[in-house]
Design a protein around this motif. Structure first.
Motif, PDB file in Angstrom:
ATOM      1  N   ALA A 134       0.830  -1.212   0.000  1.00 22.35           N
ATOM      2  CA  ALA A 134       0.000   0.000   0.000  1.00 22.35           C
ATOM      3  C   ALA A 134       0.861   1.256   0.000  1.00 22.35           C
ATOM      4  O   ALA A 134       0.586   2.222  -0.739  1.00 22.35           O
ATOM      5  CB  ALA A 134      -0.928  -0.005   1.211  1.00 22.35           C
ATOM      6  N   ASP A 135       1.900   1.264   0.805  1.00 18.42           N
ATOM      7  CA  ASP A 135       2.779   2.432   0.872  1.00 18.42           C
ATOM      8  C   ASP A 135       3.502   2.671  -0.454  1.00 18.42           C
ATOM      9  O   ASP A 135       3.695   3.822  -0.871  1.00 18.42           O
ATOM     10  CB  ASP A 135       3.813   2.248   1.988  1.00 18.42           C
ATOM     11  N   TYR A 136       3.894   1.583  -1.107  1.00 17.47           N
ATOM     12  CA  TYR A 136       4.590   1.711  -2.397  1.00 17.47           C
ATOM     13  C   TYR A 136       3.647   2.313  -3.448  1.00 17.47           C
ATOM     14  O   TYR A 136       4.043   3.207  -4.208  1.00 17.47           O
ATOM     15  CB  TYR A 136       5.079   0.348  -2.855  1.00 17.47           C
ATOM     16  N   ILE A 137       2.420   1.831  -3.487  1.00 19.76           N
ATOM     17  CA  ILE A 137       1.440   2.370  -4.432  1.00 19.76           C
ATOM     18  C   ILE A 137       1.202   3.849  -4.152  1.00 19.76           C
ATOM     19  O   ILE A 137       1.131   4.675  -5.080  1.00 19.76           O
ATOM     20  CB  ILE A 137       0.118   1.586  -4.353  1.00 19.76           C
ATOM     21  N   ALA A 138       1.101   4.216  -2.873  1.00 21.95           N
ATOM     22  CA  ALA A 138       0.882   5.621  -2.513  1.00 21.95           C
ATOM     23  C   ALA A 138       2.038   6.496  -2.978  1.00 21.95           C
ATOM     24  O   ALA A 138       1.833   7.633  -3.440  1.00 21.95           O
ATOM     25  CB  ALA A 138       0.715   5.738  -0.997  1.00 21.95           C
ATOM     26  N   GLU A 139       3.245   5.964  -2.884  1.00 24.16           N
ATOM     27  CA  GLU A 139       4.420   6.716  -3.326  1.00 24.16           C
ATOM     28  C   GLU A 139       4.386   6.944  -4.836  1.00 24.16           C
ATOM     29  O   GLU A 139       4.766   8.023  -5.325  1.00 24.16           O
ATOM     30  CB  GLU A 139       5.685   5.948  -2.944  1.00 24.16           C
ATOM     31  N   LYS A 140       3.945   5.936  -5.577  1.00 29.87           N
ATOM     32  CA  LYS A 140       3.918   6.025  -7.039  1.00 29.87           C
ATOM     33  C   LYS A 140       2.693   6.786  -7.561  1.00 29.87           C
ATOM     34  O   LYS A 140       2.689   7.239  -8.712  1.00 29.87           O
ATOM     35  CB  LYS A 140       3.951   4.623  -7.647  1.00 29.87           C
ATOM     36  N   LEU A 141       1.660   6.893  -6.731  1.00 30.43           N
ATOM     37  CA  LEU A 141       0.441   7.606  -7.132  1.00 30.43           C
ATOM     38  C   LEU A 141       0.166   8.742  -6.150  1.00 30.43           C
ATOM     39  O   LEU A 141      -0.782   8.689  -5.355  1.00 30.43           O
ATOM     40  CB  LEU A 141      -0.754   6.645  -7.155  1.00 30.43           C
ATOM     41  N   PRO A 142       0.978   9.793  -6.177  1.00 29.86           N
ATOM     42  CA  PRO A 142       0.801  10.888  -5.213  1.00 29.86           C
ATOM     43  C   PRO A 142      -0.566  11.569  -5.305  1.00 29.86           C
ATOM     44  O   PRO A 142      -1.040  12.148  -4.317  1.00 29.86           O
ATOM     45  CB  PRO A 142       1.936  11.850  -5.559  1.00 29.86           C
ATOM     46  N   ASP A 143      -1.203  11.494  -6.472  1.00 28.59           N
ATOM     47  CA  ASP A 143      -2.526  12.103  -6.636  1.00 28.59           C
ATOM     48  C   ASP A 143      -3.654  11.139  -6.288  1.00 28.59           C
ATOM     49  O   ASP A 143      -4.836  11.496  -6.395  1.00 28.59           O
ATOM     50  CB  ASP A 143      -2.710  12.586  -8.080  1.00 28.59           C
ATOM     51  N   GLY A 144      -3.280   9.915  -5.891  1.00 32.65           N
ATOM     52  CA  GLY A 144      -4.287   8.947  -5.483  1.00 32.65           C
ATOM     53  C   GLY A 144      -4.995   8.298  -6.652  1.00 32.65           C
ATOM     54  O   GLY A 144      -4.550   8.357  -7.803  1.00 32.65           O
ATOM     55  N   GLY A 145      -6.119   7.625  -6.344  1.00 34.68           N
ATOM     56  CA  GLY A 145      -6.901   6.973  -7.386  1.00 34.68           C
ATOM     57  C   GLY A 145      -7.488   5.647  -6.915  1.00 34.68           C
ATOM     58  O   GLY A 145      -7.363   5.253  -5.755  1.00 34.68           O
TER      59      GLY A 145
ATOM     60  N   ASN B 107      -1.779 -16.281   5.365  1.00 34.57           N
ATOM     61  CA  ASN B 107      -1.049 -15.299   4.567  1.00 34.57           C
ATOM     62  C   ASN B 107      -2.009 -14.380   3.823  1.00 34.57           C
ATOM     63  O   ASN B 107      -1.824 -13.157   3.773  1.00 34.57           O
ATOM     64  CB  ASN B 107      -0.137 -16.000   3.560  1.00 34.57           C
ATOM     65  N   ALA B 108      -3.018 -14.963   3.196  1.00 38.08           N
ATOM     66  CA  ALA B 108      -3.984 -14.162   2.444  1.00 38.08           C
ATOM     67  C   ALA B 108      -4.729 -13.200   3.359  1.00 38.08           C
ATOM     68  O   ALA B 108      -4.869 -12.007   3.062  1.00 38.08           O
ATOM     69  CB  ALA B 108      -4.967 -15.081   1.718  1.00 38.08           C
ATOM     70  N   LEU B 109      -5.210 -13.691   4.480  1.00 43.47           N
ATOM     71  CA  LEU B 109      -5.956 -12.849   5.414  1.00 43.47           C
ATOM     72  C   LEU B 109      -5.094 -11.713   5.949  1.00 43.47           C
ATOM     73  O   LEU B 109      -5.532 -10.558   5.997  1.00 43.47           O
ATOM     74  CB  LEU B 109      -6.484 -13.703   6.568  1.00 43.47           C
ATOM     75  N   ASN B 110      -3.854 -12.031   6.329  1.00 45.93           N
ATOM     76  CA  ASN B 110      -2.994 -11.011   6.921  1.00 45.93           C
ATOM     77  C   ASN B 110      -2.456 -10.022   5.902  1.00 45.93           C
ATOM     78  O   ASN B 110      -2.336  -8.822   6.178  1.00 45.93           O
ATOM     79  CB  ASN B 110      -1.847 -11.683   7.674  1.00 45.93           C
ATOM     80  N   ARG B 111      -2.119 -10.500   4.692  1.00 48.56           N
ATOM     81  CA  ARG B 111      -1.680  -9.561   3.651  1.00 48.56           C
ATOM     82  C   ARG B 111      -2.815  -8.602   3.299  1.00 48.56           C
ATOM     83  O   ARG B 111      -2.600  -7.403   3.111  1.00 48.56           O
ATOM     84  CB  ARG B 111      -1.226 -10.326   2.411  1.00 48.56           C
ATOM     85  N   GLY B 112      -4.016  -9.154   3.220  1.00 50.35           N
ATOM     86  CA  GLY B 112      -5.166  -8.305   2.916  1.00 50.35           C
ATOM     87  C   GLY B 112      -5.432  -7.290   4.008  1.00 50.35           C
ATOM     88  O   GLY B 112      -5.686  -6.107   3.733  1.00 50.35           O
ATOM     89  N   ALA B 113      -5.362  -7.730   5.267  1.00 48.01           N
ATOM     90  CA  ALA B 113      -5.590  -6.817   6.385  1.00 48.01           C
ATOM     91  C   ALA B 113      -4.529  -5.721   6.416  1.00 48.01           C
ATOM     92  O   ALA B 113      -4.831  -4.542   6.646  1.00 48.01           O
ATOM     93  CB  ALA B 113      -5.591  -7.592   7.698  1.00 48.01           C
ATOM     94  N   GLY B 114      -3.275  -6.099   6.160  1.00 49.07           N
ATOM     95  CA  GLY B 114      -2.201  -5.115   6.148  1.00 49.07           C
ATOM     96  C   GLY B 114      -2.349  -4.111   5.022  1.00 49.07           C
ATOM     97  O   GLY B 114      -2.088  -2.917   5.191  1.00 49.07           O
ATOM     98  N   PHE B 115      -2.790  -4.604   3.852  1.00 45.25           N
ATOM     99  CA  PHE B 115      -2.970  -3.724   2.702  1.00 45.25           C
ATOM    100  C   PHE B 115      -4.086  -2.716   2.977  1.00 45.25           C
ATOM    101  O   PHE B 115      -3.926  -1.512   2.726  1.00 45.25           O
ATOM    102  CB  PHE B 115      -3.291  -4.553   1.465  1.00 45.25           C
ATOM    103  N   LYS B 116      -5.201  -3.186   3.514  1.00 42.50           N
ATOM    104  CA  LYS B 116      -6.322  -2.288   3.797  1.00 42.50           C
ATOM    105  C   LYS B 116      -5.960  -1.266   4.863  1.00 42.50           C
ATOM    106  O   LYS B 116      -6.333  -0.088   4.771  1.00 42.50           O
ATOM    107  CB  LYS B 116      -7.544  -3.102   4.223  1.00 42.50           C
TER     108      LYS B 116
ATOM    109  N   LYS C 196      -5.628   3.027   4.519  1.00 46.66           N
ATOM    110  CA  LYS C 196      -6.278   4.023   5.392  1.00 46.66           C
ATOM    111  C   LYS C 196      -5.345   5.178   5.708  1.00 46.66           C
ATOM    112  O   LYS C 196      -5.808   6.296   5.994  1.00 46.66           O
ATOM    113  CB  LYS C 196      -6.738   3.344   6.680  1.00 46.66           C
ATOM    114  N   ALA C 197      -4.045   4.918   5.639  1.00 43.87           N
ATOM    115  CA  ALA C 197      -3.073   5.990   5.875  1.00 43.87           C
ATOM    116  C   ALA C 197      -2.912   6.887   4.659  1.00 43.87           C
ATOM    117  O   ALA C 197      -2.244   7.917   4.722  1.00 43.87           O
ATOM    118  CB  ALA C 197      -1.727   5.386   6.261  1.00 43.87           C
ATOM    119  N   HIS C 198      -3.525   6.480   3.551  1.00 38.83           N
ATOM    120  CA  HIS C 198      -3.454   7.245   2.295  1.00 38.83           C
ATOM    121  C   HIS C 198      -4.885   7.414   1.763  1.00 38.83           C
ATOM    122  O   HIS C 198      -5.299   6.724   0.827  1.00 38.83           O
ATOM    123  CB  HIS C 198      -2.582   6.507   1.284  1.00 38.83           C
TER     124      HIS C 198
END
Length: 347
Positions: A177-188, A201-210, A214-216
């Motif tokens: 999520a942080d990497y995407i935010a860095e590459k998309l400063p205008d959001g989307g 792994n799926a549950l935790n990766r998803g929870a971490g991504f969501k 929220k921070a972006h």
């Protein structure tokens, strides 16, 4: 694009004994009073380098046998996890045996193989469980008989005395999520392709991504669906998502196999290079797609390091050394800037 199918299982070639268990979380709860359980500090989480530095090279008792119950070797990631386990066992002169299942959903088959491994006079049990609790009964049986149980990479466990070797899956999702935010400063608009809903792994990766999104607040999750780690299913899902939400600017796939499917969908829509695509794991085919510009990045794990460290952890415990409940093997970003450093193999 195709996923390279690599790996072999030495199940019949070598005697077995320590079972390595790949999971993605620390054990935390009451239970067995075995000597092994008392050696595991369930609340401790330490970086792998610190653990290796403090405990040193493990001592090997003659005749020690290791067993590793892994997942499907048609996924390159698990073949590299297996390679790390077997290479370390060979280096240390330990007998070993690997057990693999046919596909990523073979929970019952994996349990059967774990039970079989325990009948092969294993001195420790290592595994990469498909389900977070699917192998708990085998872990408990191992620990109650004084045998270490080591989880490598995937399912977060609650059995006290089980050692987890691997990264924090929630941090992996947040990193994406942080990497995407860095590459998309205008959001989307952002979409996520999930792994099997029964996988920790799926549950935790998803929870971490969501949580990371929220921070972006300028990034909006407009679609999220499971492809159960399957490439073709991921391609179909990504195609449907792009049709329903043509403004999607980035995809996060919870593993590289599904990212390959999403890459095909993006390319068919004529959007290659226009839509960000992040995977997870760092498999060789994924890195080739990053170099070719068909994927943006992957949150790469270190399966060979995890497999080798699982062997060491089992041997440390067998020698009476204290081991933290979580040996943290952190993931890291691979993109076009550094993909050349990791052109082949996996760390």
């Amino acid at each position: 694009m195709t996923v390279q199918r690599r790996g072999w299982v030495a199940a019949l070639a070598v005697p077995a004994a320590i079972v390595l268990v790949s999971c993605s979380a620390t054990p935390d709860g009451g239970g067995s009073s075995s000597a092994i359980t008392k050696l595991v500090d369930a609340t401790a989480k330490k970086p792998v380098r610190d653990v290796q530095s403090s405990l040193g090279a493990p001592k090997v008792k003659k005749g020690t046998k290791l067993c590793y119950v892994t997942r499907t070797l048609s996924n390159e990631f698990w073949s590299y996890e297996r390679n790390g386990f077997e290479k370390e066992a060979k280096k240390l002169g330990v007998d070993y045996k690997t057990y693999a299942v046919n596909d990523e959903t073979s929970i019952t088959e994996q349990l059967d193989k774990a039970q079989t491994a325990m009948k092969q006079e294993c001195d420790a049990l290592l595994a990469s469980p498909i389900s977070a609790t699917g192998l708990d009964s085998v872990y408990k049986a191992a620990l109650s008989s004084g045998k270490p149980a080591i989880v490598l990479n995937d399912a977060k466990g609650t059995v006290p005395g089980v050692v987890y070797v691997g990264p924090d899956a929630k941090v992996i999702g947040k990193t994406a999520a942080d990497y995407i935010a860095e590459k998309l400063p205008d959001g989307g608009a952002v979409a996520m392709i999930e792994g099997d809903p029964g996988s920790s792994n799926a549950l935790n990766r998803g929870a971490g991504f969501k949580k990371g999104l929220k921070a972006h607040p300028n990034l909006r999750l407009v679609a999220s669906q499971t492809a159960k780690w399957d490439q073709r299913a991921a391609q179909d899902i990504a195609t449907a998502m792009l049709t329903a939400h043509p403004g999607i600017k980035a995809f996060y796939a919870q593993n590289d196999v599904m990212a390959l499917g999403a890459a095909a969908a993006i390319k068919e829509k004529g959007l290659a290079g226009k839509v960000l695509l992040l995977g997870t794991d760092g498999i060789p085919q994924g890195k080739k797609e990053i170099a070719a510009g068909n994927m943006t990045a992957t949150v790469s794990e270190r399966p060979a390091t995890e497999g080798a460290t699982g062997v060491d952890a089992a041997l440390w415990l067998l020698a009476g050394r204290k081991v933290p409940g979580w040996v943290d093997v952190p993931a890291f970003i691979i993109d076009k800037q550094n993909v050349g450093k990791y052109a082949s193999g996996m760390p």
